[in-house]
Design a protein around this motif. Sequence first.
Motif, PDB file in Angstrom:
ATOM      1  N   SER A 241     -14.677  55.357 -42.767  1.00 45.73           N
ATOM      2  CA  SER A 241     -13.311  55.807 -42.520  1.00 45.73           C
ATOM      3  C   SER A 241     -12.295  54.671 -42.628  1.00 45.73           C
ATOM      4  CB  SER A 241     -13.206  56.474 -41.142  1.00 45.73           C
ATOM      5  OG  SER A 241     -13.927  57.692 -41.122  1.00 45.73           O
ATOM      6  N   MET A 242     -12.718  53.453 -42.280  1.00 50.83           N
ATOM      7  CA  MET A 242     -11.825  52.289 -42.449  1.00 50.83           C
ATOM      8  C   MET A 242     -11.522  52.085 -43.934  1.00 50.83           C
ATOM      9  SD  MET A 242     -13.048  49.344 -39.773  1.00 50.83           S
ATOM     10  CE  MET A 242     -12.791  49.547 -38.007  1.00 50.83           C
ATOM     11  N   ILE A 243     -12.563  52.187 -44.750  1.00 52.18           N
ATOM     12  CA  ILE A 243     -12.373  52.040 -46.196  1.00 52.18           C
ATOM     13  C   ILE A 243     -11.475  53.159 -46.729  1.00 52.18           C
ATOM     14  CG2 ILE A 243     -13.568  52.162 -48.419  1.00 52.18           C
ATOM     15  CD1 ILE A 243     -15.935  50.736 -47.096  1.00 52.18           C
ATOM     16  N   VAL A 244     -11.694  54.378 -46.246  1.00 54.40           N
ATOM     17  CA  VAL A 244     -10.881  55.515 -46.690  1.00 54.40           C
ATOM     18  C   VAL A 244      -9.403  55.253 -46.421  1.00 54.40           C
ATOM     19  CG1 VAL A 244     -10.325  57.929 -46.195  1.00 54.40           C
ATOM     20  CG2 VAL A 244     -12.706  57.249 -46.470  1.00 54.40           C
ATOM     21  N   ILE A 245      -9.075  54.784 -45.226  1.00 51.58           N
ATOM     22  CA  ILE A 245      -7.681  54.510 -44.878  1.00 51.58           C
ATOM     23  C   ILE A 245      -7.077  53.463 -45.808  1.00 51.58           C
ATOM     24  CG2 ILE A 245      -6.283  53.262 -43.169  1.00 51.58           C
ATOM     25  CD1 ILE A 245      -7.486  54.883 -41.019  1.00 51.58           C
ATOM     26  N   MET A 246      -7.813  52.388 -46.045  1.00 51.22           N
ATOM     27  CA  MET A 246      -7.275  51.298 -46.858  1.00 51.22           C
ATOM     28  C   MET A 246      -7.164  51.705 -48.330  1.00 51.22           C
ATOM     29  SD  MET A 246      -6.468  49.071 -44.680  1.00 51.22           S
ATOM     30  CE  MET A 246      -6.043  47.699 -45.775  1.00 51.22           C
ATOM     31  N   GLU A 247      -8.072  52.560 -48.791  1.00 52.04           N
ATOM     32  CA  GLU A 247      -7.945  53.083 -50.159  1.00 52.04           C
ATOM     33  C   GLU A 247      -6.721  53.982 -50.279  1.00 52.04           C
ATOM     34  OE1 GLU A 247     -12.433  53.242 -52.037  1.00 52.04           O
ATOM     35  OE2 GLU A 247     -11.752  54.952 -50.864  1.00 52.04           O
ATOM     36  N   LEU A 248      -6.532  54.868 -49.313  1.00 51.14           N
ATOM     37  CA  LEU A 248      -5.384  55.773 -49.351  1.00 51.14           C
ATOM     38  C   LEU A 248      -4.068  55.012 -49.283  1.00 51.14           C
ATOM     39  CD1 LEU A 248      -6.617  58.707 -47.076  1.00 51.14           C
ATOM     40  CD2 LEU A 248      -6.334  58.721 -49.552  1.00 51.14           C
ATOM     41  N   LEU A 249      -4.041  53.954 -48.489  1.00 50.72           N
ATOM     42  CA  LEU A 249      -2.833  53.117 -48.426  1.00 50.72           C
ATOM     43  C   LEU A 249      -2.547  52.505 -49.797  1.00 50.72           C
ATOM     44  CD1 LEU A 249      -0.538  51.581 -47.074  1.00 50.72           C
ATOM     45  CD2 LEU A 249      -2.225  49.885 -46.287  1.00 50.72           C
ATOM     46  N   LEU A 250      -3.570  52.010 -50.453  1.00 48.02           N
ATOM     47  CA  LEU A 250      -3.377  51.383 -51.760  1.00 48.02           C
ATOM     48  C   LEU A 250      -2.922  52.409 -52.804  1.00 48.02           C
ATOM     49  CD1 LEU A 250      -3.532  48.713 -53.281  1.00 48.02           C
ATOM     50  CD2 LEU A 250      -5.894  49.267 -53.883  1.00 48.02           C
ATOM     51  N   TYR A 251      -3.523  53.600 -52.777  1.00 47.29           N
ATOM     52  CA  TYR A 251      -3.136  54.631 -53.736  1.00 47.29           C
ATOM     53  C   TYR A 251      -1.695  55.091 -53.487  1.00 47.29           C
ATOM     54  CZ  TYR A 251      -8.190  54.805 -54.459  1.00 47.29           C
ATOM     55  OH  TYR A 251      -9.492  54.470 -54.710  1.00 47.29           O
ATOM     56  N   GLN A 252      -1.334  55.187 -52.202  1.00 50.59           N
ATOM     57  CA  GLN A 252       0.046  55.571 -51.893  1.00 50.59           C
ATOM     58  C   GLN A 252       1.020  54.471 -52.314  1.00 50.59           C
ATOM     59  OE1 GLN A 252       0.543  57.997 -48.555  1.00 50.59           O
ATOM     60  NE2 GLN A 252       2.619  57.341 -48.058  1.00 50.59           N
ATOM     61  N   PHE A 253       0.596  53.218 -52.194  1.00 52.13           N
ATOM     62  CA  PHE A 253       1.434  52.104 -52.633  1.00 52.13           C
ATOM     63  C   PHE A 253       1.689  52.179 -54.135  1.00 52.13           C
ATOM     64  CE2 PHE A 253       1.333  47.818 -54.601  1.00 52.13           C
ATOM     65  CZ  PHE A 253       2.602  47.404 -54.227  1.00 52.13           C
ATOM     66  N   ARG A 254       0.653  52.519 -54.894  1.00 50.83           N
ATOM     67  CA  ARG A 254       0.832  52.636 -56.351  1.00 50.83           C
ATOM     68  C   ARG A 254       1.863  53.704 -56.692  1.00 50.83           C
ATOM     69  NH1 ARG A 254      -5.520  52.494 -58.293  1.00 50.83           N
ATOM     70  NH2 ARG A 254      -5.811  50.227 -58.188  1.00 50.83           N
ATOM     71  N   ASP A 255       1.788  54.855 -56.021  1.00 47.27           N
ATOM     72  CA  ASP A 255       2.781  55.909 -56.261  1.00 47.27           C
ATOM     73  C   ASP A 255       4.177  55.463 -55.806  1.00 47.27           C
ATOM     74  OD1 ASP A 255       0.880  57.605 -57.291  1.00 47.27           O
ATOM     75  OD2 ASP A 255       0.503  58.648 -55.404  1.00 47.27           O
ATOM     76  N   TYR A 256       4.219  54.804 -54.673  1.00 48.00           N
ATOM     77  CA  TYR A 256       5.483  54.338 -54.115  1.00 48.00           C
ATOM     78  C   TYR A 256       6.160  53.345 -55.070  1.00 48.00           C
ATOM     79  CZ  TYR A 256       8.706  52.829 -50.408  1.00 48.00           C
ATOM     80  OH  TYR A 256       9.829  52.549 -49.658  1.00 48.00           O
ATOM     81  N   ARG A 257       5.355  52.462 -55.634  1.00 45.76           N
ATOM     82  CA  ARG A 257       5.875  51.440 -56.557  1.00 45.76           C
ATOM     83  C   ARG A 257       6.451  52.083 -57.822  1.00 45.76           C
ATOM     84  NH1 ARG A 257       1.450  47.276 -58.038  1.00 45.76           N
ATOM     85  NH2 ARG A 257       0.600  49.168 -58.987  1.00 45.76           N
ATOM     86  N   LYS A 258       5.782  53.123 -58.321  1.00 47.93           N
ATOM     87  CA  LYS A 258       6.273  53.816 -59.514  1.00 47.93           C
ATOM     88  C   LYS A 258       7.641  54.448 -59.267  1.00 47.93           C
ATOM     89  CE  LYS A 258       1.682  54.925 -61.354  1.00 47.93           C
ATOM     90  NZ  LYS A 258       0.714  56.041 -61.594  1.00 47.93           N
ATOM     91  N   LYS A 259       7.825  54.976 -58.070  1.00 47.24           N
ATOM     92  CA  LYS A 259       9.080  55.650 -57.736  1.00 47.24           C
ATOM     93  C   LYS A 259      10.241  54.668 -57.622  1.00 47.24           C
ATOM     94  CE  LYS A 259       6.760  59.376 -55.265  1.00 47.24           C
ATOM     95  NZ  LYS A 259       6.503  59.987 -53.930  1.00 47.24           N
ATOM     96  N   GLN A 260       9.904  53.369 -57.387  1.00 50.64           N
ATOM     97  CA  GLN A 260      10.958  52.365 -57.226  1.00 50.64           C
ATOM     98  C   GLN A 260      11.462  51.844 -58.561  1.00 50.64           C
ATOM     99  OE1 GLN A 260      11.997  51.978 -54.003  1.00 50.64           O
ATOM    100  NE2 GLN A 260      10.368  53.509 -53.673  1.00 50.64           N
ATOM    101  N   VAL A 261      10.701  52.122 -59.626  1.00 50.69           N
ATOM    102  CA  VAL A 261      11.085  51.608 -60.962  1.00 50.69           C
ATOM    103  C   VAL A 261      12.271  52.399 -61.508  1.00 50.69           C
ATOM    104  CG1 VAL A 261      10.300  51.259 -63.316  1.00 50.69           C
ATOM    105  CG2 VAL A 261       8.717  50.880 -61.410  1.00 50.69           C
TER     106      VAL A 261
END
Length: 261
Positions: A241-261
Amino acid sequence: MNFFEIINPNIEKLTKNEYEILDYVIKHMNEIHNQNIREVAAACFVSTTTFLRFVRKVGFSGYSEFTTVIKYTVLNDQSKPTETATFDMQQSDYRSEYLKNIDETVRVLDDHKLDSLCQLMLNKPKIYIYAKGFSKYAAEYVEYLYTLEGFLVIFPKNSDQRKLAYRNISKNDIVFVFNYSGNDQELIGIIQVIKSQCDFASLVSVTGANNNSIQNLSDYNLYVFSDEISDRNVDITSHVSMIVIMELLLYQFRDYRKKQV
């Protein structure tokens, strides 16, 4: 409204005993929405007064609203196709609980916290990871994953390295602390030093969903659910579950970064 949307802002207020009630509720939502308060309280080994206090503490006006929202959430979830529905129901209890724990971890994940962390991550901070024991193996994977994403990740592997690493932390960095119990004294001491000397570095704890010292010292706390298991006094509690949280954070960061472009 969804049950998990209501309880999310209130989870940090719960005591250890109240968290155990919440854990029971989440795992038995299918039955609870058809039961009265006496039946559910008895199943949790608490009085009806204690259970009603818990219901109000997690965000509901009373038991009627509590069960209505649970019923709505259950029906809404059942209307959606899910991969878990195809699993063989004759699996061992452990497999069932294992999947439930991962599901609970994802359900209570606070999107507002993730968005705040994504905003911090846009500045390409150094990422520090503090972990001990079994948590170190989850941290090693996270170190690899975030390094691939382009972050500079510092993961001190032993006690001496942990004591020295904080000297290079700056105010723009993010410090992640992995500790299921949330009460490791060495990590608590290091966090206290970081908070006193590192000029507003953001501190993120990933702990079990009980009220614990590390979460109380953190700027952000992300909760994991897992059944605590030991074998011959060795902790083998799942850290997936720790890995799941950190993966989801990273995937959300990728989407978040795209929206900032």
